[in-house]
Design a protein around this motif. Structure first.
Motif, PDB file in Angstrom:
ATOM      1  N   VAL A  91       0.859  -1.183   0.000  1.00  0.00           N
ATOM      2  CA  VAL A  91       0.000   0.000   0.000  1.00  0.00           C
ATOM      3  C   VAL A  91       0.898   1.236   0.000  1.00  0.00           C
ATOM      4  CG1 VAL A  91      -1.673   1.352   1.318  1.00  0.00           C
ATOM      5  CG2 VAL A  91      -1.932  -1.133   1.170  1.00  0.00           C
ATOM      6  N   VAL A  92       0.691   2.132  -0.968  1.00  0.00           N
ATOM      7  CA  VAL A  92       1.490   3.352  -1.055  1.00  0.00           C
ATOM      8  C   VAL A  92       0.683   4.594  -0.675  1.00  0.00           C
ATOM      9  CG1 VAL A  92       3.009   2.375  -2.803  1.00  0.00           C
ATOM     10  CG2 VAL A  92       0.971   3.637  -3.514  1.00  0.00           C
ATOM     11  N   ALA A  93      -0.642   4.481  -0.595  1.00  0.00           N
ATOM     12  CA  ALA A  93      -1.486   5.591  -0.172  1.00  0.00           C
ATOM     13  C   ALA A  93      -2.832   5.034   0.264  1.00  0.00           C
ATOM     14  CB  ALA A  93      -1.673   6.611  -1.295  1.00  0.00           C
ATOM     15  N   LEU A  94      -3.449   5.710   1.242  1.00  0.00           N
ATOM     16  CA  LEU A  94      -4.739   5.272   1.778  1.00  0.00           C
ATOM     17  C   LEU A  94      -5.722   6.429   1.733  1.00  0.00           C
ATOM     18  CD1 LEU A  94      -6.658   3.393   3.474  1.00  0.00           C
ATOM     19  CD2 LEU A  94      -5.565   4.389   5.506  1.00  0.00           C
ATOM     20  N   ARG A  95      -6.944   6.123   1.309  1.00  0.00           N
ATOM     21  CA  ARG A  95      -8.045   7.079   1.366  1.00  0.00           C
ATOM     22  C   ARG A  95      -9.238   6.385   1.999  1.00  0.00           C
ATOM     23  NH1 ARG A  95      -9.283  11.920  -1.035  1.00  0.00           N
ATOM     24  NH2 ARG A  95     -11.505  12.447  -1.133  1.00  0.00           N
ATOM     25  N   THR A  96      -9.786   6.985   3.059  1.00  0.00           N
ATOM     26  CA  THR A  96     -10.911   6.396   3.781  1.00  0.00           C
ATOM     27  C   THR A  96     -12.015   7.434   3.943  1.00  0.00           C
ATOM     28  OG1 THR A  96      -9.458   4.915   5.039  1.00  0.00           O
ATOM     29  CG2 THR A  96     -11.647   5.292   5.921  1.00  0.00           C
ATOM     30  N   THR A  97     -13.247   7.028   3.644  1.00  0.00           N
ATOM     31  CA  THR A  97     -14.407   7.892   3.818  1.00  0.00           C
ATOM     32  C   THR A  97     -15.469   7.113   4.568  1.00  0.00           C
ATOM     33  OG1 THR A  97     -13.936   9.011   1.716  1.00  0.00           O
ATOM     34  CG2 THR A  97     -16.119   9.349   2.678  1.00  0.00           C
TER      35      THR A  97
ATOM     36  N   HIS B 219       4.475   3.021   7.789  1.00  0.00           N
ATOM     37  CA  HIS B 219       4.540   4.291   8.503  1.00  0.00           C
ATOM     38  C   HIS B 219       4.678   5.475   7.560  1.00  0.00           C
ATOM     39  CE1 HIS B 219       8.867   5.223   8.005  1.00  0.00           C
ATOM     40  NE2 HIS B 219       9.009   3.915   7.935  1.00  0.00           N
ATOM     41  N   ASP B 220       5.265   5.262   6.351  1.00  0.00           N
ATOM     42  CA  ASP B 220       5.464   6.363   5.417  1.00  0.00           C
ATOM     43  C   ASP B 220       4.355   6.443   4.368  1.00  0.00           C
ATOM     44  OD1 ASP B 220       6.116   4.032   4.103  1.00  0.00           O
ATOM     45  OD2 ASP B 220       7.992   4.768   3.247  1.00  0.00           O
ATOM     46  N   CYS B 221       3.188   5.917   4.670  1.00  0.00           N
ATOM     47  CA  CYS B 221       2.054   5.916   3.751  1.00  0.00           C
ATOM     48  C   CYS B 221       1.241   7.203   3.918  1.00  0.00           C
ATOM     49  CB  CYS B 221       1.172   4.693   4.026  1.00  0.00           C
ATOM     50  SG  CYS B 221      -0.337   4.614   3.041  1.00  0.00           S
ATOM     51  N   PRO B 222       1.071   8.009   2.870  1.00  0.00           N
ATOM     52  CA  PRO B 222       0.189   9.182   2.963  1.00  0.00           C
ATOM     53  C   PRO B 222      -1.252   8.729   3.198  1.00  0.00           C
ATOM     54  CG  PRO B 222       1.620   9.307   1.026  1.00  0.00           C
ATOM     55  CD  PRO B 222       1.728   7.916   1.551  1.00  0.00           C
ATOM     56  N   VAL B 223      -1.958   9.454   4.057  1.00  0.00           N
ATOM     57  CA  VAL B 223      -3.311   9.049   4.456  1.00  0.00           C
ATOM     58  C   VAL B 223      -4.259  10.231   4.324  1.00  0.00           C
ATOM     59  CG1 VAL B 223      -4.734   8.372   6.440  1.00  0.00           C
ATOM     60  CG2 VAL B 223      -2.566   7.206   5.998  1.00  0.00           C
ATOM     61  N   THR B 224      -5.432   9.969   3.724  1.00  0.00           N
ATOM     62  CA  THR B 224      -6.512  10.950   3.635  1.00  0.00           C
ATOM     63  C   THR B 224      -7.757  10.328   4.241  1.00  0.00           C
ATOM     64  OG1 THR B 224      -5.610  11.928   1.608  1.00  0.00           O
ATOM     65  CG2 THR B 224      -7.918  12.382   2.113  1.00  0.00           C
ATOM     66  N   VAL B 225      -8.321  10.980   5.255  1.00  0.00           N
ATOM     67  CA  VAL B 225      -9.496  10.461   5.949  1.00  0.00           C
ATOM     68  C   VAL B 225     -10.576  11.541   5.928  1.00  0.00           C
ATOM     69  CG1 VAL B 225     -10.417   9.582   8.126  1.00  0.00           C
ATOM     70  CG2 VAL B 225      -8.071   9.011   7.440  1.00  0.00           C
ATOM     71  N   ASN B 226     -11.780  11.171   5.447  1.00  0.00           N
ATOM     72  CA  ASN B 226     -12.929  12.066   5.431  1.00  0.00           C
ATOM     73  C   ASN B 226     -14.064  11.412   6.206  1.00  0.00           C
ATOM     74  OD1 ASN B 226     -11.888  14.176   3.607  1.00  0.00           O
ATOM     75  ND2 ASN B 226     -11.886  12.541   2.087  1.00  0.00           N
ATOM     76  N   LEU B 227     -14.617  12.135   7.190  1.00  0.00           N
ATOM     77  CA  LEU B 227     -15.613  11.570   8.083  1.00  0.00           C
ATOM     78  C   LEU B 227     -16.822  12.497   8.195  1.00  0.00           C
ATOM     79  CD1 LEU B 227     -13.136  10.695  10.977  1.00  0.00           C
ATOM     80  CD2 LEU B 227     -13.861   9.159   9.147  1.00  0.00           C
TER      81      LEU B 227
ATOM     82  N   ILE C  53      -5.386   7.836  14.791  1.00  0.00           N
ATOM     83  CA  ILE C  53      -4.286   7.686  13.840  1.00  0.00           C
ATOM     84  C   ILE C  53      -2.984   7.692  14.621  1.00  0.00           C
ATOM     85  CG2 ILE C  53      -3.101   8.694  11.866  1.00  0.00           C
ATOM     86  CD1 ILE C  53      -5.724   9.874  10.968  1.00  0.00           C
ATOM     87  N   THR C  54      -2.155   6.665  14.414  1.00  0.00           N
ATOM     88  CA  THR C  54      -0.920   6.557  15.188  1.00  0.00           C
ATOM     89  C   THR C  54       0.257   6.175  14.302  1.00  0.00           C
ATOM     90  OG1 THR C  54      -1.141   4.193  15.729  1.00  0.00           O
ATOM     91  CG2 THR C  54      -2.273   5.736  17.159  1.00  0.00           C
ATOM     92  N   GLY C  55       1.418   6.780  14.609  1.00  0.00           N
ATOM     93  CA  GLY C  55       2.691   6.319  14.076  1.00  0.00           C
ATOM     94  C   GLY C  55       3.016   6.672  12.648  1.00  0.00           C
ATOM     95  N   LEU C  56       2.207   7.467  11.970  1.00  0.00           N
ATOM     96  CA  LEU C  56       2.475   7.787  10.564  1.00  0.00           C
ATOM     97  C   LEU C  56       3.528   8.883  10.442  1.00  0.00           C
ATOM     98  CD1 LEU C  56      -1.168   7.788   9.151  1.00  0.00           C
ATOM     99  CD2 LEU C  56       0.503   5.929   9.097  1.00  0.00           C
ATOM    100  N   SER C  57       4.268   8.877   9.333  1.00  0.00           N
ATOM    101  CA  SER C  57       5.336   9.858   9.169  1.00  0.00           C
ATOM    102  C   SER C  57       5.275  10.584   7.833  1.00  0.00           C
ATOM    103  CB  SER C  57       6.707   9.177   9.296  1.00  0.00           C
ATOM    104  OG  SER C  57       6.864   8.173   8.306  1.00  0.00           O
TER     105      SER C  57
END
Length: 275
Positions: free
Chosen positions: A17-23, A89-97, A104-108
């Motif tokens: 996984v190189v990027a995560l998007r969650t809605t 840990h180096d995965c860019p994350v986008t979260v929309n709620l 969210i823990t430990g991301l860089s």
């Protein structure tokens, strides 16, 4: 592209996984940085199913027929999911709620999170951090990097860590920040009526400007000078060599600036954010 429709508790693993998007509409999402294989664990689900897709390392988790799900939730509150996602840990994350809570823990890498009313917890997140909320509360510890926070009435409590830059803007939300300033680090806070409490090391170096039109201004640093005017008041001056910058502007909110003694752990007392 691999695609799954999730209607019951399920666990999925992925090669990379190189990027995560969650809605999510309601429920909760927990995004964890881990060295194991990336995964999605759905513990609970009610109402419209979730759709999980994975293509070229891009992982997406969302309610199926999202806006239809929002209408269902508004009418009956029957649209929720409890999801845990593990990524590098180096995965860019986008979260929309909408109303879901998030941890969210430990991301860089870059972390972007927008919520209407859900509460958010950040722990040990570094890099570029952008959090926006309408009324949800944000609690964070151990952040490092560049942090941007915006809200209407949501509160921010940030303790521990060393920030390169922190910008916080709110209408009526309260802001409590206890951090170190990294080198030429900058803290900029703007509120309308929200209370502001800041604590930095007694040895901090920064140019300080605290402005309020009608709110009180309190500082434990004797080297800062107070100026009261008919249209407002200011506390300003230089701490140390003035390498950093600390600025607060508010209309009617009160501002408190405190110094932290050497060896004193970061963090406000529990009563510091009581209403």
């Amino acid at each position: 592209m691999s695609r799954w429709t999730i209607e019951e508790p399920t666990s999925l693993d992925f090669d990379g996984v190189v990027a995560l998007r969650t809605t999510l509409i309601a429920g909760s999402v927990c995004v964890l940085a881990g060295g194991e294989r990336p995964s999605v664990l759905v513990d609970e689900i009610e109402g419209p199913p979730l759709v999980v897709s994975h293509e070229a390392g891009m992982l997406n988790v969302s309610h199926e027929r999202l806006w239809e799900g929002v209408l269902t939730w508004l009418r009956s509150q029957r649209c929720r999911a409890v999801v845990t996602v593990t990524v590098p840990h180096d995965c860019p994350v986008t979260v929309n709620l909408v109303s879901a809570d998030a941890v969210i823990t430990g991301l860089s890498a870059r972390t972007s999170l927008k919520t209407a009313s859900g509460d958010v917890t950040l722990d040990g997140v570094t890099g570029e951090i952008d959090v926006g909320t309408v009324s949800g509360a944000i609690e964070a510890q151990g952040l490092d990097g560049r942090v941007a926070f915006t809200s209407v009435s949501g509160d921010l409590a940030l303790a521990g860590g060393s920030v390169d830059a922190l910008t916080a803007r709110t209408v009526s939300g309260r802001i409590a920040v206890d951090v170190d300033l990294a080198g030429a680090g900058a803290v900029e806070v703007n509120t309308v009526s929200g209370e502001v409490a800041l604590r930095v090391p007694e040895t901090a170096s920064a140019e300080v400007t605290l402005n309020s039109a009608a709110g009180r201004l309190d500082s434990s640093f004797p080297e800062l000078e107070r100026q009261d005017r008919p249209f407002g008041r200011t506390v300003a001056g230089k701490l140390g060599d003035g390498s950093g910058r600390l600025s607060v502007n508010t209309v009617s909110g009160g501002v408190t600036l405190l110094g932290r003694a050497p060896g004193d752990a970061g963090g406000f007392p529990a009563s510091g954010m009581e209403k």
